[in-house]
Design an enzyme around this catalytic site. Structure first.
Site, PDB file in Angstrom:
ATOM      1  N   HIS A  82      95.979  54.751 -42.170  1.00 22.02           N
ATOM      2  CA  HIS A  82      95.513  56.081 -41.759  1.00 22.02           C
ATOM      3  C   HIS A  82      95.444  56.131 -40.254  1.00 22.02           C
ATOM      4  CE1 HIS A  82      93.275  59.863 -42.070  1.00 22.02           C
ATOM      5  NE2 HIS A  82      92.628  59.423 -40.995  1.00 22.02           N
ATOM      6  N   ASP A 161      84.485  66.862 -48.613  1.00 20.74           N
ATOM      7  CA  ASP A 161      84.961  66.736 -47.227  1.00 20.74           C
ATOM      8  C   ASP A 161      85.631  68.024 -46.777  1.00 20.74           C
ATOM      9  OD1 ASP A 161      85.720  65.364 -44.729  1.00 20.74           O
ATOM     10  OD2 ASP A 161      87.730  65.668 -45.524  1.00 20.74           O
ATOM     11  N   ARG A 168      82.204  72.016 -40.060  1.00 25.50           N
ATOM     12  CA  ARG A 168      82.121  71.279 -38.776  1.00 25.50           C
ATOM     13  C   ARG A 168      83.041  71.909 -37.733  1.00 25.50           C
ATOM     14  NH1 ARG A 168      84.045  65.675 -40.344  1.00 25.50           N
ATOM     15  NH2 ARG A 168      83.901  65.278 -38.122  1.00 25.50           N
ATOM     16  N   SER A 183      84.149  61.283 -43.314  1.00 29.35           N
ATOM     17  CA  SER A 183      85.234  62.193 -43.684  1.00 29.35           C
ATOM     18  C   SER A 183      86.511  61.386 -43.971  1.00 29.35           C
ATOM     19  CB  SER A 183      85.451  63.185 -42.531  1.00 29.35           C
ATOM     20  OG  SER A 183      86.661  63.855 -42.664  1.00 29.35           O
ATOM     21  N   LYS A 187      88.065  59.940 -48.101  1.00 32.88           N
ATOM     22  CA  LYS A 187      89.424  60.220 -48.596  1.00 32.88           C
ATOM     23  C   LYS A 187      90.199  58.918 -48.814  1.00 32.88           C
ATOM     24  CE  LYS A 187      89.771  63.052 -45.179  1.00 32.88           C
ATOM     25  NZ  LYS A 187      89.897  64.046 -44.129  1.00 32.88           N
TER      26      LYS A 187
HETATM   27  N1  URA Z   1      90.200  63.254 -39.531  1.00 30.84           N
HETATM   28  C1  URA Z   1      89.486  63.517 -40.640  1.00 30.84           C
HETATM   29  O1  URA Z   1      90.013  63.461 -41.746  1.00 30.84           O
HETATM   30  N2  URA Z   1      88.186  63.841 -40.509  1.00 30.84           N
HETATM   31  C2  URA Z   1      87.556  63.906 -39.323  1.00 30.84           C
HETATM   32  O2  URA Z   1      86.372  64.184 -39.272  1.00 30.84           O
HETATM   33  C3  URA Z   1      88.302  63.633 -38.169  1.00 30.84           C
HETATM   34  C4  URA Z   1      89.640  63.297 -38.293  1.00 30.84           C
END
Ligand code: URA
Length: 437
Positions: A82, A161, A168, A183, A187
Protein backbone atom coordinates in the site's frame (compact mmCIF):
# COMPACT_ATOMS: atom_id res chain seq x y z
CA UNK A 1 -22.80 5.19 27.36
CA UNK A 2 -23.55 8.25 25.20
CA UNK A 3 -21.61 9.85 22.34
CA UNK A 4 -21.53 13.10 24.34
CA UNK A 5 -19.69 11.33 27.23
CA UNK A 6 -17.18 9.95 24.70
CA UNK A 7 -16.55 13.40 23.18
CA UNK A 8 -16.15 14.95 26.67
CA UNK A 9 -13.67 12.22 27.63
CA UNK A 10 -11.47 12.73 24.55
CA UNK A 11 -11.71 16.50 25.00
CA UNK A 12 -9.92 16.18 28.37
CA UNK A 13 -7.34 13.76 26.91
CA UNK A 14 -8.62 10.61 28.63
CA UNK A 15 -8.10 7.23 26.99
CA UNK A 16 -11.22 5.75 25.36
CA UNK A 17 -12.06 2.09 25.93
CA UNK A 18 -12.51 -0.37 23.04
CA UNK A 19 -16.27 -0.46 23.90
CA UNK A 20 -16.54 3.33 23.57
CA UNK A 21 -14.68 3.34 20.25
CA UNK A 22 -16.85 0.51 18.98
CA UNK A 23 -20.00 2.39 20.07
CA UNK A 24 -18.88 5.41 18.01
CA UNK A 25 -17.92 3.44 14.88
CA UNK A 26 -21.08 1.30 14.88
CA UNK A 27 -23.38 4.20 15.69
CA UNK A 28 -21.89 6.50 13.06
CA UNK A 29 -21.84 3.82 10.34
CA UNK A 30 -25.52 3.00 10.99
CA UNK A 31 -26.44 6.71 10.84
CA UNK A 32 -27.43 6.82 14.54
CA UNK A 33 -24.71 9.33 15.47
CA UNK A 34 -25.04 12.61 13.53
CA UNK A 35 -22.20 14.21 11.58
CA UNK A 36 -21.84 17.13 14.02
CA UNK A 37 -21.08 14.85 16.98
CA UNK A 38 -18.77 12.61 14.91
CA UNK A 39 -16.94 15.75 13.69
CA UNK A 40 -16.45 16.96 17.26
CA UNK A 41 -14.96 13.62 18.28
CA UNK A 42 -12.69 13.48 15.20
CA UNK A 43 -11.39 16.98 15.98
CA UNK A 44 -10.77 16.01 19.63
CA UNK A 45 -8.80 12.98 18.35
CA UNK A 46 -6.81 15.20 15.97
CA UNK A 47 -5.96 17.63 18.78
CA UNK A 48 -5.36 15.16 21.63
CA UNK A 49 -4.16 12.02 19.82
CA UNK A 50 -4.77 8.36 20.59
CA UNK A 51 -2.71 5.69 22.33
CA UNK A 52 -1.65 2.59 20.36
CA UNK A 53 -4.41 0.66 22.16
CA UNK A 54 -7.07 3.18 21.10
CA UNK A 55 -5.75 3.24 17.50
CA UNK A 56 -5.88 -0.57 17.39
CA UNK A 57 -9.47 -0.57 18.72
CA UNK A 58 -10.49 2.04 16.13
CA UNK A 59 -8.87 0.03 13.30
CA UNK A 60 -10.52 -3.17 14.51
CA UNK A 61 -13.98 -1.59 14.77
CA UNK A 62 -13.64 -0.10 11.28
CA UNK A 63 -12.45 -3.34 9.68
CA UNK A 64 -15.33 -5.27 11.30
CA UNK A 65 -17.85 -2.76 9.85
CA UNK A 66 -17.78 -4.70 6.56
CA UNK A 67 -16.53 -7.87 4.87
CA UNK A 68 -13.19 -9.42 5.77
CA UNK A 69 -11.83 -11.21 2.70
CA UNK A 70 -10.65 -14.79 3.30
CA UNK A 71 -7.78 -15.69 0.94
CA UNK A 72 -7.00 -19.08 2.48
CA UNK A 73 -8.60 -20.92 -0.47
CA UNK A 74 -5.72 -19.69 -2.68
CA UNK A 75 -3.46 -22.09 -0.78
CA UNK A 76 -0.29 -19.95 -0.83
CA UNK A 77 1.36 -16.79 0.44
CA UNK A 78 -0.73 -13.70 -0.40
CA UNK A 79 1.09 -10.37 -0.38
CA UNK A 80 -0.17 -6.80 -0.54
CA UNK A 81 1.45 -3.41 -0.71
CA UNK A 82 0.00 0.00 0.00
CA UNK A 83 1.31 3.40 -0.93
CA UNK A 84 0.11 6.47 0.97
CA UNK A 85 -0.11 8.12 -2.46
CA UNK A 86 1.90 10.46 -4.61
CA UNK A 87 2.62 11.68 -8.13
CA UNK A 88 3.57 9.20 -10.86
CA UNK A 89 3.36 6.35 -8.34
CA UNK A 90 2.59 3.42 -10.61
CA UNK A 91 4.59 0.85 -8.61
CA UNK A 92 1.65 -1.55 -8.10
CA UNK A 93 1.30 -2.07 -11.85
CA UNK A 94 4.79 -3.55 -12.15
CA UNK A 95 4.99 -5.11 -8.70
CA UNK A 96 1.94 -7.33 -9.17
CA UNK A 97 3.35 -9.27 -12.17
CA UNK A 98 6.93 -9.27 -10.82
CA UNK A 99 5.84 -10.72 -7.47
CA UNK A 100 3.59 -13.27 -9.20
CA UNK A 101 6.69 -14.41 -11.15
CA UNK A 102 8.44 -14.85 -7.77
CA UNK A 103 5.85 -17.39 -6.61
CA UNK A 104 3.55 -15.37 -4.35
CA UNK A 105 -0.07 -14.37 -4.94
CA UNK A 106 -1.02 -10.72 -5.39
CA UNK A 107 -4.76 -10.13 -4.94
CA UNK A 108 -4.87 -6.37 -4.90
CA UNK A 109 -7.72 -3.98 -4.31
CA UNK A 110 -6.76 -0.45 -5.31
CA UNK A 111 -8.30 3.00 -5.36
CA UNK A 112 -9.11 5.76 -7.85
CA UNK A 113 -7.36 9.11 -8.01
CA UNK A 114 -8.75 12.25 -6.43
CA UNK A 115 -7.17 15.72 -6.28
CA UNK A 116 -3.49 15.76 -7.16
CA UNK A 117 -2.83 12.00 -6.81
CA UNK A 118 -3.52 9.44 -9.50
CA UNK A 119 -5.22 6.08 -8.87
CA UNK A 120 -4.11 2.61 -9.95
CA UNK A 121 -7.62 1.67 -11.08
CA UNK A 122 -7.89 4.66 -13.43
CA UNK A 123 -4.48 3.87 -14.92
CA UNK A 124 -5.49 0.25 -15.60
CA UNK A 125 -8.77 1.35 -17.18
CA UNK A 126 -6.78 3.26 -19.80
CA UNK A 127 -6.02 -0.19 -21.30
CA UNK A 128 -9.02 -0.79 -23.62
CA UNK A 129 -11.41 -3.39 -22.17
CA UNK A 130 -9.63 -3.78 -18.81
CA UNK A 131 -12.22 -4.72 -16.17
CA UNK A 132 -11.50 -3.49 -12.63
CA UNK A 133 -14.88 -4.63 -11.26
CA UNK A 134 -14.60 -8.43 -11.47
CA UNK A 135 -16.93 -10.47 -9.26
CA UNK A 136 -15.26 -12.01 -6.20
CA UNK A 137 -15.26 -15.46 -7.84
CA UNK A 138 -13.70 -14.15 -11.05
CA UNK A 139 -11.11 -12.15 -9.08
CA UNK A 140 -10.04 -15.24 -7.13
CA UNK A 141 -10.04 -17.26 -10.37
CA UNK A 142 -7.62 -14.80 -12.05
CA UNK A 143 -5.34 -14.72 -8.99
CA UNK A 144 -5.24 -18.51 -8.89
CA UNK A 145 -4.57 -18.88 -12.63
CA UNK A 146 -2.25 -15.92 -13.32
CA UNK A 147 -0.84 -15.24 -9.83
CA UNK A 148 -2.03 -11.63 -9.72
CA UNK A 149 -5.10 -9.47 -10.26
CA UNK A 150 -5.95 -5.85 -9.49
CA UNK A 151 -9.51 -4.63 -8.95
CA UNK A 152 -11.26 -1.65 -7.31
CA UNK A 153 -12.16 -1.81 -3.65
CA UNK A 154 -15.43 -3.64 -3.13
CA UNK A 155 -18.29 -1.55 -1.70
CA UNK A 156 -18.40 -3.42 1.59
CA UNK A 157 -14.71 -3.20 2.47
CA UNK A 158 -14.50 -1.17 5.69
CA UNK A 159 -17.64 0.94 5.00
CA UNK A 160 -17.03 2.82 8.27
CA UNK A 161 -13.84 4.21 6.74
CA UNK A 162 -15.73 5.49 3.70
CA UNK A 163 -18.14 7.46 5.94
CA UNK A 164 -15.49 8.67 8.37
CA UNK A 165 -13.06 9.63 5.58
CA UNK A 166 -15.75 11.66 3.76
CA UNK A 167 -16.42 13.58 6.99
CA UNK A 168 -12.69 14.10 7.69
CA UNK A 169 -12.27 15.49 4.20
CA UNK A 170 -14.68 18.38 4.92
CA UNK A 171 -13.87 19.03 8.59
CA UNK A 172 -10.11 19.58 8.49
CA UNK A 173 -9.43 16.26 10.22
CA UNK A 174 -7.58 14.30 7.52
CA UNK A 175 -4.15 15.04 8.88
CA UNK A 176 -4.22 13.10 12.17
CA UNK A 177 -1.86 10.14 12.50
CA UNK A 178 -4.27 7.81 14.43
CA UNK A 179 -7.03 8.56 11.89
CA UNK A 180 -4.80 7.99 8.83
CA UNK A 181 -3.39 4.85 10.44
CA UNK A 182 -6.80 3.31 11.24
CA UNK A 183 -8.18 4.31 7.82
CA UNK A 184 -5.38 2.60 5.90
CA UNK A 185 -4.95 -0.39 8.20
CA UNK A 186 -8.67 -1.22 8.45
CA UNK A 187 -8.76 -1.62 4.65
CA UNK A 188 -5.45 -3.52 4.51
CA UNK A 189 -6.46 -5.96 7.24
CA UNK A 190 -9.91 -6.47 5.69
CA UNK A 191 -8.31 -7.27 2.30
CA UNK A 192 -7.01 -10.58 3.61
CA UNK A 193 -3.28 -10.66 2.65
CA UNK A 194 -0.92 -12.31 5.14
CA UNK A 195 2.17 -10.23 4.24
CA UNK A 196 2.00 -6.45 3.79
CA UNK A 197 4.53 -3.81 2.75
CA UNK A 198 3.56 -0.18 3.34
CA UNK A 199 5.18 2.51 1.23
CA UNK A 200 4.87 5.67 3.31
CA UNK A 201 5.79 8.75 1.30
CA UNK A 202 7.09 12.10 2.45
CA UNK A 203 7.78 15.37 0.66
CA UNK A 204 6.14 17.97 -1.54
CA UNK A 205 3.90 15.41 -3.28
CA UNK A 206 2.82 13.46 -0.16
CA UNK A 207 0.54 13.66 2.89
CA UNK A 208 3.46 13.63 5.27
CA UNK A 209 5.76 16.63 4.82
CA UNK A 210 8.92 15.26 6.47
CA UNK A 211 10.65 11.86 6.71
CA UNK A 212 10.27 12.02 10.51
CA UNK A 213 6.47 12.44 10.33
CA UNK A 214 6.24 9.64 7.74
CA UNK A 215 8.28 7.38 10.04
CA UNK A 216 5.97 8.15 12.97
CA UNK A 217 2.94 7.10 10.86
CA UNK A 218 4.78 4.01 9.57
CA UNK A 219 5.72 2.83 13.07
CA UNK A 220 2.08 3.08 14.19
CA UNK A 221 0.81 1.14 11.17
CA UNK A 222 3.45 -1.57 11.57
CA UNK A 223 2.55 -1.89 15.29
CA UNK A 224 -1.15 -2.32 14.43
CA UNK A 225 -0.46 -4.85 11.65
CA UNK A 226 1.89 -6.84 13.89
CA UNK A 227 -0.73 -6.89 16.67
CA UNK A 228 -3.22 -8.21 14.08
CA UNK A 229 -0.87 -11.12 13.34
CA UNK A 230 0.41 -9.98 9.92
CA UNK A 231 3.97 -10.05 8.57
CA UNK A 232 4.34 -6.34 7.93
CA UNK A 233 7.01 -3.76 7.19
CA UNK A 234 7.13 -0.17 5.94
CA UNK A 235 9.51 1.74 3.72
CA UNK A 236 9.70 5.52 4.10
CA UNK A 237 10.26 6.86 0.58
CA UNK A 238 10.91 10.18 -1.11
CA UNK A 239 8.05 11.98 -2.90
CA UNK A 240 9.73 15.32 -3.56
CA UNK A 241 9.45 14.80 -7.33
CA UNK A 242 7.26 12.55 -9.49
CA UNK A 243 8.28 8.93 -8.97
CA UNK A 244 7.79 7.97 -12.60
CA UNK A 245 8.87 10.50 -15.21
CA UNK A 246 5.53 9.60 -16.89
CA UNK A 247 2.53 11.16 -15.08
CA UNK A 248 -0.98 10.56 -16.42
CA UNK A 249 -3.04 7.43 -17.02
CA UNK A 250 -2.01 5.86 -20.36
CA UNK A 251 1.41 7.49 -19.93
CA UNK A 252 2.02 5.68 -16.62
CA UNK A 253 1.23 2.34 -18.27
CA UNK A 254 3.85 3.24 -20.92
CA UNK A 255 6.32 4.08 -18.10
CA UNK A 256 5.63 0.74 -16.42
CA UNK A 257 6.19 -1.17 -19.66
CA UNK A 258 9.62 0.55 -19.83
CA UNK A 259 10.43 -0.71 -16.32
CA UNK A 260 9.24 -4.24 -17.12
CA UNK A 261 11.54 -4.07 -20.15
CA UNK A 262 14.43 -3.32 -17.76
CA UNK A 263 14.75 0.49 -18.00
CA UNK A 264 16.64 1.52 -14.86
CA UNK A 265 15.14 4.78 -13.58
CA UNK A 266 13.94 5.99 -10.14
CA UNK A 267 10.72 4.04 -10.54
CA UNK A 268 12.65 0.84 -11.28
CA UNK A 269 14.84 1.20 -8.17
CA UNK A 270 11.87 1.96 -5.94
CA UNK A 271 9.95 -1.06 -7.30
CA UNK A 272 13.03 -3.23 -6.66
CA UNK A 273 13.31 -1.97 -3.07
CA UNK A 274 9.63 -2.64 -2.36
CA UNK A 275 9.74 -6.08 -4.04
CA UNK A 276 12.86 -7.16 -2.14
CA UNK A 277 11.49 -6.08 1.25
CA UNK A 278 8.11 -7.71 0.57
CA UNK A 279 9.60 -11.01 -0.61
CA UNK A 280 11.96 -11.08 2.41
CA UNK A 281 8.99 -10.45 4.73
CA UNK A 282 7.26 -13.59 3.42
CA UNK A 283 10.13 -15.70 4.81
CA UNK A 284 10.48 -17.49 1.43
CA UNK A 285 13.52 -15.37 0.49
CA UNK A 286 16.36 -13.48 2.12
CA UNK A 287 17.15 -10.06 0.64
CA UNK A 288 19.88 -11.41 -1.65
CA UNK A 289 17.78 -14.18 -3.18
CA UNK A 290 14.81 -11.78 -3.40
CA UNK A 291 16.88 -9.35 -5.47
CA UNK A 292 18.03 -12.21 -7.73
CA UNK A 293 14.44 -13.38 -8.21
CA UNK A 294 13.37 -9.81 -9.01
CA UNK A 295 16.15 -9.48 -11.59
CA UNK A 296 15.32 -12.84 -13.19
CA UNK A 297 11.65 -11.87 -13.52
CA UNK A 298 12.61 -8.71 -15.45
CA UNK A 299 15.58 -10.02 -17.48
CA UNK A 300 13.73 -13.13 -18.69
CA UNK A 301 10.78 -11.05 -19.94
CA UNK A 302 8.52 -13.15 -17.69
CA UNK A 303 7.28 -10.12 -15.72
CA UNK A 304 6.20 -8.28 -18.88
CA UNK A 305 4.49 -11.42 -20.19
CA UNK A 306 2.79 -11.88 -16.79
CA UNK A 307 1.47 -8.31 -16.98
CA UNK A 308 0.05 -9.06 -20.46
CA UNK A 309 -1.47 -12.30 -19.10
CA UNK A 310 -3.16 -10.39 -16.26
CA UNK A 311 -4.49 -7.81 -18.74
CA UNK A 312 -6.04 -10.55 -20.90
CA UNK A 313 -7.49 -12.36 -17.86
CA UNK A 314 -9.15 -9.07 -16.84
CA UNK A 315 -10.60 -8.67 -20.38
CA UNK A 316 -8.12 -5.98 -21.52
CA UNK A 317 -6.40 -5.79 -24.90
CA UNK A 318 -2.89 -7.14 -24.30
CA UNK A 319 -1.65 -5.94 -27.70
CA UNK A 320 -1.23 -2.51 -26.02
CA UNK A 321 1.29 -4.02 -23.61
CA UNK A 322 3.38 -5.49 -26.43
CA UNK A 323 3.00 -2.34 -28.53
CA UNK A 324 2.61 0.72 -26.25
CA UNK A 325 2.64 3.06 -29.29
CA UNK A 326 -1.01 2.01 -29.66
CA UNK A 327 -1.99 4.20 -26.69
CA UNK A 328 -3.64 7.34 -28.08
CA UNK A 329 -1.95 10.41 -26.61
CA UNK A 330 -2.98 14.09 -26.83
CA UNK A 331 -1.08 16.76 -28.75
CA UNK A 332 2.47 17.42 -27.63
CA UNK A 333 3.66 20.72 -26.12
CA UNK A 334 6.57 21.51 -23.80
CA UNK A 335 7.63 23.55 -20.77
CA UNK A 336 11.09 25.07 -21.20
CA UNK A 337 13.73 26.17 -18.68
CA UNK A 338 13.81 29.96 -18.30
CA UNK A 339 17.42 30.05 -17.07
CA UNK A 340 20.64 28.03 -16.73
CA UNK A 341 21.37 26.05 -13.55
CA UNK A 342 20.50 22.87 -11.66
CA UNK A 343 17.05 21.55 -10.79
CA UNK A 344 17.16 22.05 -7.00
CA UNK A 345 13.65 20.88 -6.08
CA UNK A 346 10.08 20.44 -7.25
CA UNK A 347 6.60 21.23 -5.95
CA UNK A 348 5.53 17.69 -6.85
CA UNK A 349 1.87 18.08 -5.88
CA UNK A 350 1.56 20.94 -8.40
CA UNK A 351 2.75 18.65 -11.18
CA UNK A 352 -0.09 16.31 -10.17
CA UNK A 353 -2.47 19.29 -10.17
CA UNK A 354 -1.27 20.24 -13.66
CA UNK A 355 -2.28 16.78 -14.93
CA UNK A 356 -5.68 17.22 -13.26
CA UNK A 357 -6.11 20.58 -15.08
CA UNK A 358 -5.39 18.81 -18.39
CA UNK A 359 -8.27 16.43 -17.60
CA UNK A 360 -6.11 13.50 -16.42
CA UNK A 361 -7.45 13.56 -12.84
CA UNK A 362 -10.58 14.40 -10.89
CA UNK A 363 -11.47 17.61 -9.09
CA UNK A 364 -14.69 15.91 -7.92
CA UNK A 365 -15.64 12.23 -7.71
CA UNK A 366 -17.95 12.43 -10.76
CA UNK A 367 -15.37 13.93 -13.18
CA UNK A 368 -14.62 11.82 -16.26
CA UNK A 369 -10.92 11.23 -16.89
CA UNK A 370 -9.10 11.84 -20.19
CA UNK A 371 -6.61 8.95 -20.30
CA UNK A 372 -4.61 10.47 -23.17
CA UNK A 373 -3.21 13.52 -21.33
CA UNK A 374 -0.32 13.95 -18.91
CA UNK A 375 3.31 14.94 -18.70
CA UNK A 376 6.66 13.29 -19.27
CA UNK A 377 9.38 14.87 -17.11
CA UNK A 378 12.68 15.34 -18.92
CA UNK A 379 14.57 16.41 -15.75
CA UNK A 380 14.93 15.22 -12.17
CA UNK A 381 16.25 16.92 -9.03
CA UNK A 382 19.99 17.41 -9.67
CA UNK A 383 19.71 17.69 -13.50
CA UNK A 384 21.80 20.43 -15.11
CA UNK A 385 19.75 22.58 -17.51
CA UNK A 386 20.36 25.41 -19.92
CA UNK A 387 17.84 28.13 -20.73
CA UNK A 388 15.46 26.79 -23.40
CA UNK A 389 15.92 23.08 -22.52
CA UNK A 390 12.74 21.02 -22.29
CA UNK A 391 11.84 20.46 -18.61
CA UNK A 392 8.71 18.52 -19.38
CA UNK A 393 6.63 17.34 -22.33
CA UNK A 394 2.92 18.04 -21.97
CA UNK A 395 0.28 15.89 -23.70
CA UNK A 396 -3.07 17.71 -23.91
CA UNK A 397 -6.34 18.02 -25.76
CA UNK A 398 -6.66 21.79 -25.35
CA UNK A 399 -8.27 21.73 -21.89
CA UNK A 400 -6.32 23.49 -19.11
CA UNK A 401 -3.10 23.75 -21.13
CA UNK A 402 -2.12 27.28 -20.04
CA UNK A 403 -2.84 26.62 -16.36
CA UNK A 404 -0.93 23.33 -16.51
CA UNK A 405 2.13 24.88 -18.17
CA UNK A 406 2.23 27.74 -15.66
CA UNK A 407 1.89 25.32 -12.73
CA UNK A 408 4.72 23.12 -14.05
CA UNK A 409 6.95 26.06 -14.86
CA UNK A 410 6.52 27.36 -11.28
CA UNK A 411 7.00 23.95 -9.72
CA UNK A 412 10.43 23.08 -11.13
CA UNK A 413 12.97 25.15 -9.16
CA UNK A 414 16.24 26.07 -10.88
CA UNK A 415 19.20 27.39 -8.87
CA UNK A 416 22.94 27.83 -9.09
CA UNK A 417 24.15 25.00 -6.81
CA UNK A 418 23.88 21.28 -7.50
CA UNK A 419 21.67 19.82 -4.72
CA UNK A 420 22.61 16.77 -2.61
CA UNK A 421 21.53 13.42 -4.06
CA UNK A 422 17.94 12.41 -3.19
CA UNK A 423 17.83 8.87 -1.86
CA UNK A 424 14.84 6.73 -2.80
CA UNK A 425 14.27 5.47 0.75
CA UNK A 426 14.89 7.15 4.11
CA UNK A 427 14.16 4.23 6.43
CA UNK A 428 12.63 0.78 6.83
CA UNK A 429 10.60 -0.33 9.83
CA UNK A 430 9.29 -3.72 10.85
CA UNK A 431 8.64 -5.56 14.13
CA UNK A 432 12.39 -5.60 14.81
CA UNK A 433 12.62 -1.79 14.76
CA UNK A 434 13.79 1.02 12.50
CA UNK A 435 16.72 0.93 10.05
CA UNK A 436 17.76 4.39 8.81
CA UNK A 437 19.34 4.45 5.32
N1 URA B 1 -5.25 7.08 2.65
C1 URA B 1 -6.30 6.52 3.28
O1 URA B 1 -6.82 5.50 2.83
N2 URA B 1 -6.76 7.10 4.40
C2 URA B 1 -6.23 8.21 4.93
O2 URA B 1 -6.68 8.67 5.96
C3 URA B 1 -5.14 8.79 4.28
C4 URA B 1 -4.65 8.20 3.12
Amino acid sequence: MTILDIIEKKKIKQELSAEEINYFVEGFTKGEIPDYQASALLMAILLNGMTDGETFALTDAMLRSGDVVDMSSLGGTVVDKHSTGGIGDSTTLALAPILACCGVFVAKMSGRGLGFTGGTIDKLESIPGFDTALSEDEFFGVVKKVGCAVIGQTANLAPADKKIYALRDVTGTVNAIPLICSSIMSKKLASGADTILLDVKYGSGAFMPTPESALELAEKMVAIGTLAGKRIGALITDMQQPLSDHVGNSLEIVGIIDVLNGKKNRLYYEIREVAVKLLALTGKYDEKSAEQAFQRAIDSGNALNKFAEMVTAQHGDESYIHNPDKFALGQRDAVLADKDGYVTGMAAADIGRAVTHLGGGRMTKSDVIDFSVGVVMQVAIGSKVNKGDVLCEVYHNGKGLDEAKTLISNSVFIGGDKPAEHKIAYAYVDKNGVTLY
